[in-house]
Structures are given as structure tokens and as C-alpha cells.
Scaffold this active site. Structure first.
Site, mmCIF file in Angstrom:
data_model
loop_
_atom_site.group_PDB
_atom_site.id
_atom_site.type_symbol
_atom_site.label_atom_id
_atom_site.label_comp_id
_atom_site.label_asym_id
_atom_site.label_seq_id
_atom_site.Cartn_x
_atom_site.Cartn_y
_atom_site.Cartn_z
ATOM 1 N N ARG A 34 1.015 -1.161 -0.096
ATOM 2 C CA ARG A 34 0.096 -0.062 0.061
ATOM 3 C C ARG A 34 0.911 1.090 -0.122
ATOM 4 N NH1 ARG A 34 -4.273 2.802 -1.389
ATOM 5 N NH2 ARG A 34 -4.812 4.664 0.340
ATOM 6 N N HIS A 36 0.398 4.887 0.997
ATOM 7 C CA HIS A 36 -0.434 5.738 1.515
ATOM 8 C C HIS A 36 0.153 7.201 1.847
ATOM 9 C CE1 HIS A 36 -4.083 6.202 3.954
ATOM 10 N NE2 HIS A 36 -3.215 7.162 4.966
ATOM 11 N N SER A 37 -0.672 8.165 1.281
ATOM 12 C CA SER A 37 -0.084 9.468 1.486
ATOM 13 C C SER A 37 -0.713 10.212 2.653
ATOM 14 C CB SER A 37 -0.618 10.313 0.179
ATOM 15 O OG SER A 37 0.049 9.942 -1.084
ATOM 16 N N GLU A 38 0.156 10.791 3.263
ATOM 17 C CA GLU A 38 -0.218 11.199 4.776
ATOM 18 C C GLU A 38 -1.391 12.169 4.583
ATOM 19 O OE1 GLU A 38 2.212 14.085 7.956
ATOM 20 O OE2 GLU A 38 2.507 14.400 5.646
ATOM 21 N N ARG A 79 -2.707 14.895 -1.173
ATOM 22 C CA ARG A 79 -2.551 14.971 -2.565
ATOM 23 C C ARG A 79 -1.337 15.645 -3.027
ATOM 24 N NH1 ARG A 79 -8.018 14.740 -3.720
ATOM 25 N NH2 ARG A 79 -7.838 16.386 -5.227
ATOM 26 N N THR A 99 -13.467 18.301 -5.183
ATOM 27 C CA THR A 99 -12.143 18.261 -4.738
ATOM 28 C C THR A 99 -11.260 18.887 -5.794
ATOM 29 O OG1 THR A 99 -10.393 16.960 -3.921
ATOM 30 C CG2 THR A 99 -11.690 15.959 -5.197
ATOM 31 N N ASP A 111 -3.578 16.735 -8.473
ATOM 32 C CA ASP A 111 -2.707 15.622 -7.757
ATOM 33 C C ASP A 111 -1.225 15.854 -7.757
ATOM 34 O OD1 ASP A 111 -1.569 13.414 -6.541
ATOM 35 O OD2 ASP A 111 -3.363 11.997 -7.114
ATOM 36 N N ARG A 113 1.148 14.369 -6.183
ATOM 37 C CA ARG A 113 2.080 13.551 -5.443
ATOM 38 C C ARG A 113 3.141 12.988 -6.657
ATOM 39 N NH1 ARG A 113 -2.487 9.870 -2.871
ATOM 40 N NH2 ARG A 113 -3.536 10.399 -5.100
#
Length: 185
Positions: A34, A36-38, A79, A99, A111, A113
Site C-alpha cells: 500500500r 499511503h499518502s499522509e 495529494r 475536490t 494531484d 504527488r
């Protein structure tokens, strides 16, 4: 949930990231993973605006149950736009923007990221192929582009509630996320 090993990483910018691992992950076999972004608001403050906290817990549980896997905790809040801009975007969402619109009104990308650090972390951990827990096709593509083989995509449905239904629908319709019925609409 089980015993995880915690690994710390620092990227070229000095930002710190973490990996939680269970079992032997460097044997060349695809590893349940996984990215997973904070999400401070979802992961620790239990916000109902997103599904992040429940996804984090579901991923940890899936990895613990399997007895082998990696959870990368990436410091890419909101993101990739950061906490303060995420709070500003939340205010726009409360006023009716979705969003994507909220980020754009703030002059921010949908986004932001960057998964290069994730690919590097996996390589350092000895992981060359993954079975990815995600609803986001961009994560799969990014890892593949960065040389990490994605052998399987496993959906991660958790945390859906009346407060985030529009958010999840927006991610499906405007960002291509796989979310069951919404993705088929």
C-alpha cells in the site's frame, strides 16, 4: 493488528517517509503493498470528508492478515499540496466546489504527488514487484513507469460515509479512481 517493522527514509529534499513491513519481502515474489499518502485530517483526526484513515487501517489489517507486506507512509499531505492548502481547499469544498475544482481555484494541480520516493523505498527494501492495494490507477502507472512491476491491483474500499460520498464520486468520475458502482456510472 500484528507486529510491523518500522523503517525510516529521508528523500533528497529532506522530507521523511516511513515503511511498515511484515515478513520476508525481499524474496523476489510480488509483495502486498500500500502506498499511503499522509492525511493528518483523516489518519489522526478521523475526518469524515475522506476515506484515508479507514483505508490506512484496512491496509494494515490486510498486510497483517497476509503475514507479509509493505505499507509506505508517504509525506505528501493533501495529494501533495500540503496541509494548509488542503484546509483552504476544504473551505472551498464546503462552499460547493468538488475536490478537483477546489485545487484548481487555488492554482494547484489536481494531484501533485510524486511516487519516485515510493519506488526508491521499495527498491531499498528489496521489493521489485507488488500486489498493490489501491483504487487509484495513477499509482499503478507511476510505479510501473519507475520500474516496479505491479502484478495485481487489489481494491481498497473502506470509510465510505454520507459525508464523503461526493468526494469519492468526484475521484471516480474526474480522476479515474476505481470505486465500484461509481466507476461504472
Amino acid at each position: 493488528m500484528g507486529e510491523f517493522l518500522l523503517h525510516g527514509f529521508r528523500d533528497a529534499t529532506g522530507r521523511e517517509h516511513a515503511a511498515l513491513t511484515v515478513g520476508a519481502i525481499d524474496d523476489g515474489q510480488p509483495v502486498l503493498t500500500r502506498l499511503h499518502s499522509e492525511c493528518l485530517t483523516g489518519d489522526t483526526l478521523y475526518s469524515l470528508k475522506c476515506d484515508c484513515g479507514p483505508q490506512l487501517q484496512a491496509a494494515q489489517q490486510a498486510i497483517a492478515t497476509e503475514g507479509r507486506g509493505v505499507l509506505l507512509y508517504l509525506r505528501q499531505e493533501g495529494r501533495g499540496i500540503g496541509l494548509v492548502d488542503k484546509i483552504r481547499a476544504y473551505a472551498l469544498q464546503d462552499a460547493g466546489a468538488d475536490t478537483v475544482e477546489a485545487n484548481r481555484r487555488l492554482g494547484l494541480p489536481d494531484d501533485a504527488r510524486d511516487y519516485r520516493v515510493a519506488a526508491e523505498m521499495l527498491k531499498i527494501l528489496g521489493v521489485c514487484s507488488v500486489r498493490l492495494l489501491t483504487n487509484n490507477p495513477a499509482k499503478m502507472q507511476a510505479l510501473s513507469d519507475l520500474g516496479v512491476a505491479v502484478t495485481e491491483r487489489l481494491p481498497l474500499r473502506a470509510g465510505e460515509n454520507p459525508h464523503n460520498s461526493n468526494y469519492l464520486l468526484t475521484k471516480a468520475l474526474r480522476m479515474g479512481h476505481w470505486l465500484g458502482a461509481a466507476e461504472e456510472a
